[in-house]
Write a protein that holds these residues in place. Structure first.
Motif, PDB file in Angstrom:
ATOM      1  N   ARG A 219      58.330 -13.012  36.330  1.00 39.94           N
ATOM      2  CA  ARG A 219      57.883 -13.701  37.543  1.00 39.94           C
ATOM      3  C   ARG A 219      56.363 -13.799  37.627  1.00 39.94           C
ATOM      4  NH1 ARG A 219      60.709 -10.763  41.212  1.00 39.94           N
ATOM      5  NH2 ARG A 219      58.954  -9.387  41.633  1.00 39.94           N
ATOM      6  N   ARG A 220      55.634 -12.741  37.213  1.00 36.62           N
ATOM      7  CA  ARG A 220      54.189 -12.743  37.468  1.00 36.62           C
ATOM      8  C   ARG A 220      53.331 -12.263  36.298  1.00 36.62           C
ATOM      9  NH1 ARG A 220      55.297  -7.974  41.749  1.00 36.62           N
ATOM     10  NH2 ARG A 220      54.874  -6.156  40.447  1.00 36.62           N
ATOM     11  N   GLY A 221      53.952 -11.982  35.130  1.00 31.75           N
ATOM     12  CA  GLY A 221      53.186 -11.467  34.010  1.00 31.75           C
ATOM     13  C   GLY A 221      52.980  -9.967  34.112  1.00 31.75           C
ATOM     14  N   HIS A 222      52.330  -9.373  33.101  1.00 37.67           N
ATOM     15  CA  HIS A 222      52.122  -7.932  33.092  1.00 37.67           C
ATOM     16  C   HIS A 222      50.890  -7.606  32.243  1.00 37.67           C
ATOM     17  CE1 HIS A 222      52.808  -3.645  32.826  1.00 37.67           C
ATOM     18  NE2 HIS A 222      53.880  -3.742  33.578  1.00 37.67           N
ATOM     19  N   PRO A 223      49.850  -7.014  32.840  1.00 40.07           N
ATOM     20  CA  PRO A 223      48.598  -6.780  32.109  1.00 40.07           C
ATOM     21  C   PRO A 223      48.712  -5.757  30.990  1.00 40.07           C
ATOM     22  CG  PRO A 223      48.524  -5.726  34.268  1.00 40.07           C
ATOM     23  CD  PRO A 223      49.762  -6.577  34.244  1.00 40.07           C
ATOM     24  N   LEU A 224      49.662  -4.807  31.084  1.00 33.38           N
ATOM     25  CA  LEU A 224      49.813  -3.796  30.049  1.00 33.38           C
ATOM     26  C   LEU A 224      50.692  -4.273  28.901  1.00 33.38           C
ATOM     27  CD1 LEU A 224      50.276  -0.491  32.101  1.00 33.38           C
ATOM     28  CD2 LEU A 224      48.235  -1.282  30.913  1.00 33.38           C
ATOM     29  N   LEU A 225      51.755  -5.014  29.229  1.00 36.49           N
ATOM     30  CA  LEU A 225      52.739  -5.372  28.219  1.00 36.49           C
ATOM     31  C   LEU A 225      52.300  -6.535  27.349  1.00 36.49           C
ATOM     32  CD1 LEU A 225      56.118  -5.076  30.181  1.00 36.49           C
ATOM     33  CD2 LEU A 225      54.969  -3.372  28.772  1.00 36.49           C
TER      34      LEU A 225
END
Length: 360
Positions: free
Chosen positions: A47-53
């Motif tokens: 839904r919104r992305g992920h800065p760590l993954l």
């Protein structure tokens, strides 16, 4: 040689593509995926992305998987082609400040693995050494794939310091809230679970919740009163675990703990959000608050043992099995609050064995 794989390009942009099958290098293992399961983190990331993954895109998607070793690289010890395995989605470095203090979930160089929504998954050397596990005969591949969320829940329960007889309020009947319910019940707690919808609250009772409260039509104040009404003298719960991940429910959680109680902020909120807490009750009622993130190799091993010994019925979380080609459909169903978790089955296993050494 090509394989079907779900690749993340951007929020709401997940593409099923034919990609080259990786070849394992030194210390690496190639796993043929037998089952991958959807996760709340997958849904939030979609839904919104992920800065760590996903620091670079396109990237493989999904992180809960089990399967069979298809190929091994040089210098791999303890595994061979044909072994049935489950893989964790991370491994700590063992060298940084936090690893030296055995806080492995806080590792400064935590290696994260994604790409479970695919026919094959390349497992890095560090994870092969620390967090790849053989499966016993008869173990369901779908159940094994659910080891990772159960490991996270185990970390959360340990941090909550629950003892037999405690009253535990769990906010949120998603997959993690339900696993937290199962584990708290296993420790002898009196569990109250709040959530939305009949399907999830019925599962909550299956997992041992003594009280379930449907908060679908309730305001936050009404939720607070509904929970406190279920507690002796309305003094508050011994332990409150927030498993939703919104600032509003974080605030709610702090109002539900008794003096001297503990609040576990287990649900991760969106980046950049803030929460405002009333200071007086936190101070004068001596409330303990803590956050809990991820899992460790030790928790993963414990979770797998609970699954293979059938002490936690993790497969009850799975709404249905779908072909890998329906990965987008599964995420859209979850976005529309339909189902709890979905198992994605690659083509080679759609009619193949569902358990280690078993049959279709």
């Amino acid at each position: 040689m090509k394989m079907l794989a779900a690749m993340f390009y951007a929020p709401k942009d997940l593409r099923l593509e034919q990609r080259p099958i990786p070849r394992p290098g030194v210390g690496e293992v190639l796993m043929q995926v037998a089952a991958a399961t959807t996760c709340g983190t997958d849904l939030k990331t979609y839904r919104r992305g992920h800065p760590l993954l996903f620091k670079h895109t396109p990237a493989g998607f999904g992180h809960e998987a089990s399967g069979i070793i298809a190929d091994i690289g040089p210098d791999v010890q303890g595994f061979k082609e044909g072994d049935a395995v489950v893989v964790a989605n991370s491994a700590p470095c063992l060298n940084c400040f936090y690893c030296r203090h055995q806080r492995y979930s806080l590792c400064e160089d935590l290696l994260l693995l994604n790409g479970a929504y695919a026919e094959y998954l390349l497992i890095p050397q560090r994870i092969v050494k620390q967090n790849l596990y053989h499966l016993r005969p008869g173990t369901s591949f779908v159940a094994a794939a659910l080891t990772e969320p159960l490991a996270c829940a185990l970390h959360g329960i340990d941090a909550s310091e629950i003892v037999a007889g405690d009253t535990v309020a769990i906010l949120g009947a998603g997959p993690l809230g339900l696993l937290l319910t199962a584990l708290a019940s296993l420790r002898g707690a009196h569990v109250m679970l709040t959530g939305r919808g009949t399907e999830r609250l019925t599962l909550g009772r299956h997992y041992g919740a003594a009280v379930t409260i449907d908060v679908t039509a309730m305001t936050l104040e009404e939720q607070r009163e509904a929970v406190r009404q279920q507690i002796e003298s309305q003094r508050g719960a011994d332990v409150v675990i927030e498993a939703i991940g919104t600032p509003e429910t974080w605030t709610l959680a702090t109002t539900l703990a008794r003096p001297g109680g503990l609040v576990n902020f287990f649900g991760g909120c969106a980046g950049g959000t803030q929460v405002s807490l009333e200071t007086r009750p936190l101070h004068y009622s001596e409330i303990t608050t803590k956050g809990v993130f991820h899992h460790t190799p030790a928790y993963f091993a414990q979770a797998l043992d609970l699954i293979v010994t059938q002490r936690i019925d993790v497969e009850a979380l799975v709404t249905t099995r779908l072909p890998l080609s329906s990965a987008l459909d599964a995420l859209e169903l979850l976005l529309h609050k339909q189902g709890v978790k979905y198992a994605l089955i690659p083509p080679q296993f759609e009619q193949g064995p569902r358990s280690v050494g078993g049959h279709a």
